[in-house]
Enzyme design. Structure first.
Site, PDB file in Angstrom:
ATOM      1  N   LYS A  43      56.110  91.554 -15.093  1.00 10.59           N
ATOM      2  CA  LYS A  43      56.107  90.609 -13.973  1.00 10.59           C
ATOM      3  C   LYS A  43      55.692  91.245 -12.643  1.00 10.59           C
ATOM      4  O   LYS A  43      55.389  90.534 -11.683  1.00 10.59           O
ATOM      5  CB  LYS A  43      57.485  89.967 -13.831  1.00 10.59           C
ATOM      6  CG  LYS A  43      57.902  89.114 -15.021  1.00 10.59           C
ATOM      7  CD  LYS A  43      57.022  87.888 -15.163  1.00 10.59           C
ATOM      8  CE  LYS A  43      57.572  86.938 -16.214  1.00 10.59           C
ATOM      9  NZ  LYS A  43      56.781  85.700 -16.296  1.00 10.59           N
ATOM     10  N   ASP A  44      55.673  92.569 -12.568  1.00  9.95           N
ATOM     11  CA  ASP A  44      55.172  93.216 -11.350  1.00  9.95           C
ATOM     12  C   ASP A  44      53.736  92.773 -11.053  1.00  9.95           C
ATOM     13  O   ASP A  44      53.334  92.652  -9.895  1.00  9.95           O
ATOM     14  CB  ASP A  44      55.194  94.739 -11.505  1.00  9.95           C
ATOM     15  CG  ASP A  44      56.597  95.313 -11.492  1.00  9.95           C
ATOM     16  OD1 ASP A  44      57.561  94.533 -11.415  1.00  9.95           O
ATOM     17  OD2 ASP A  44      56.719  96.549 -11.562  1.00  9.95           O
TER      18      ASP A  44
END
Length: 468
Positions: A43-44
Site C-alpha cells: 500500500k505504500d
C-alpha cells in the site's frame, strides 16, 4: 548513494522463488515480497500516488489533513508520506483489525478512530462513512478514498506491473493476487496484459467477500457477505478500482486455510508475512494444482504477498488466538491405544508370581529376553523385577536365587488407563522404566491381562505418527 526520503525507497521489491511450497508443480512459482517497502506493505505504492495526485490538483495544500478509511496498511503508507510532506493524518479502521495495525498508525503520529466491523457500508458508524464525514467537517481535509481513486490502480500500472515484467525478463505467464480495493490486481494486470495478452490473472477471495460470486455470476449477492477474519482483502462493496473484465479466474479460500498457510510461509519459506499473503498462496496452489495439466516448465507464476507478519503477532502468530478461533489444527492426542497400535505384536505381558523363586523369574527373563517383569497376584500388580535390581541382589546375596520373588521385588510398575493422553504418559515414564495397561476383558472372563509399554515403544509410536 543515499535517498532523500523514505518515499524514494518505495517499490522495486524482490521477486523470490519458493523453495518448498509448490515444489511438485511443473512451473516456476515466485513471490513478489512487498513487505520490503518502508511502510511494510504494497500500500505504500498507492499512498504516495494518491497524495501526489491530490497535490497536483490542488486538493491537498501545505498543512492539510489526510483522512482515510483503512484496514491498516494504506494508513501506514499515508502516514509515512504525511510525515515526509508535513500533513496531519486521521484514519478510520474497524475493530476487526489487529491491535498491531492500530499501534503502528499511532506510532507514526496518526489519529485513529476505530469503528464497528459488522455494519453496512452506508451505516453512519461504518469506517467508510466516518472517514467521509470527518473529511467534510475538517477544514483543509483530503479524503483519498482508495477504493475509487484512479491513482490507486494507476500506481500499480506504473510500478508493480513493469517491475514484474522486468524481473522475469518478460516471461511471466500467470499473476495471482488477492483484492480489496482492486487497485493492485487491476493496475498490475492491465500493464502485463498490454505486454502479453495471453497472461492469466487469478484473483483470490476470502469466504464472506462479494468478489468471487460477482466475478462468476455478475450479480452482487448480499447473501455472500458475512464476517470473516482475514484482514485487508475482500470487500462487502464493489470498489471502483476493481476491474473484473481483465481477471481470468477467481478462487476462494477459507480463514483457517489462510491462517495456517501464513504460518507455513514463515516456517517453510522464511517469509514472515501477513494473513492475506497466506490466502493468496493457498489460492494459487489450489488453482495451479487443478490446472497442472495445462502448465509447463516454461510457465512463471507470480503470487503477490502484500504485507508483513509483524502486524499479526497477536493473531495469526499467536497460538491461543488461533486455537480460540478454531484455526490451529492440532494432531489428535496420542494415547496408549495409539502406542499399542504402533506395536508390531501385541502379546500379553510376561509376568511372574510373588511366590515363585527368583531363579524361576531369572529363567523367564532370560528365555524371553526381557529386562523387566511385573509381579502379578490374583490379577493385581504387586511388584516388579528389573535386571539391575536382580543383579544387585545376587551380588550382595548369592543365595537369593532360592528366595521368593516377594522378598526381592521392587515397586510395582504403574498401571494406566488405555486413554491416557500423551503428556500424562510421558510424565509417568519419567518416573518409571515402563507402564502397564490392562487389556479389556469381557465380564466374567477372569482377571485382565496386561500389556507393557516402555520409553522405546513411545518413541517408536511418536515417530510413526510424525510427531517425534
Amino acid at each position: 548513494m543515499w535517498s532523500d526520503s523514505l518515499l524514494d525507497t518505495i517499490g522495486n521489491t524482490p521477486l523470490v522463488r519458493f523453495q518448498t511450497l509448490g515444489a511438485d508443480l511443473p512451473c516456476t512459482l515466485l513471490a513478489k515480497v512487498e513487505f520490503f517497502n518502508p511502510g511494510g506493505s504494497v500500500k505504500d505504492r498507492i499512498a504516495v500516488a494518491m497524495i501526489e495526485d491530490a497535490e497536483a490538483k490542488g486538493l491537498l495544500r501545505p498543512g492539510g489533513t489526510i483522512v482515510e478509511g483503512t484496514s491498516g496498511n494504506t494508513g501506514a503508507g499515508l502516514a509515512i508520506a504525511g510525515i515526509a510532506k508535513g500533513y496531519r493524518c486521521i484514519f478510520t479502521t474497524t475493530d476487526k483489525q489487529s491491535p498491531e495495525k492500530v499501534d503502528v498508525l499511532r506510532a507514526l503520529g496518526a489519529e485513529v478512530v476505530v469503528c464497528p466491523t459488522n455494519v453496512a457500508p452506508d451505516d453512519p458508524r461504518s469506517y467508510y462513512s466516518v472517514a467521509e464525514r470527518l473529511s467534510n467537517e475538517i477544514p483543509g481535509a483530503f479524503y483519498p478514498n482508495q477504493y475509487d481513486h484512479p491513482a490507486n490502480a494507476e500506481a500499480h500500472y506504473r510500478t508493480t506491473g513493469p517491475e514484474l515484467w522486468d524481473q522475469t525478463d518478460g516471461r511471466i505467464t500467470h499473476f495471482v493476487c488477492g483484492a480489496g480495493t482492486g487497485g493492485t490486481i487491476s493496475g498490475t494486470t492491465r500493464f502485463l496484459k498490454e505486454k502479453n495478452p495471453d497472461l492469466k490473472t487469478v484473483g483470490v477471495d476470502p469466504y464472506g467477500s462479494v468478489y468471487h460470486a460477482y466475478f462468476h455470476t455478475g450479480e452482487f449477492k448480499e447473501s455472500e457477505i458475512y464476517p470473516y477474519a482475514t484482514e485487508g482483502v475482500g470487500e462487502d462493496i464493489l470498489a471502483g478500482n476493481m476491474d473484473f473484465e481483465i481477471v481470468d479466474d477467481y478462487v476462494q479460500v477459507d480463514d483457517g486455510t489462510s491462517m495456517r498457510m501464513t504460518r507455513r510461509l514463515a516456517r517453510e519459506e522464511g517469509m514472515f508475512v501477513g494473513q492475506s499473503c497466506g490466502m493468496a498462496v493457498a489460492g494459487a496452489l489450489d488453482w495451479l494444482d487443478a490446472h497442472r495439466d495445462e502448465l509447463t516448465e516454461d510457465d512463471i507464476v507470480v503470487v503477490l504477498l502484500p504485507d508483513s507478519g509483524f502486524r499479526y503477532l497477536s493473531k495469526t502468530y499467536n497460538d491461543e488466538w488461533m486455537r480460540r478461533n478454531g484455526f490451529l489444527q492440532e494432531p489428535a492426542a496420542l494415547t496408549l491405544d495409539g502406542v499399542l497400535a504402533a506395536r508390531k505384536r501385541l502379546d500379553p505381558v510376561i509376568a511372574v508370581a510373588p511366590t515363585a523363586p527368583l531363579s524361576e523369574a531369572i529363567g523367564v527373563m532370560t528365555e524371553y529376553g526381557i529386562s523387566q517383569v511385573p509381579v502379578i497376584e490374583g490379577g493385581a500388580v504387586v511388584g516388579s523385577l528389573s535386571e539391575r535390581g536382580v543383579l544387585d541382589r545376587l551380588l550382595s546375596d548369592p543365595d537369593a536365587r532360592e528366595h521368593a520373588v516377594r522378598d526381592v521385588m521392587g515397586d510395582p510398575l504403574p498401571v494406566v488407563d488405555r486413554t491416557v493422553p500423551l503428556d500424562r504418559l510421558t510424565a509417568t515414564l519419567d518416573g518409571a522404566s515402563a507402564v502397564l495397561v490392562a487389556d479389556d476383558a469381557p465380564a466374567g472372563a477372569g482377571a485382565p491381562a496386561f500389556h507393557i509399554v516402555t520409553r522405546s515403544d513411545l518413541i517408536s509410536a511418536l515417530a510413526q505418527a510424525g510427531r517425534g
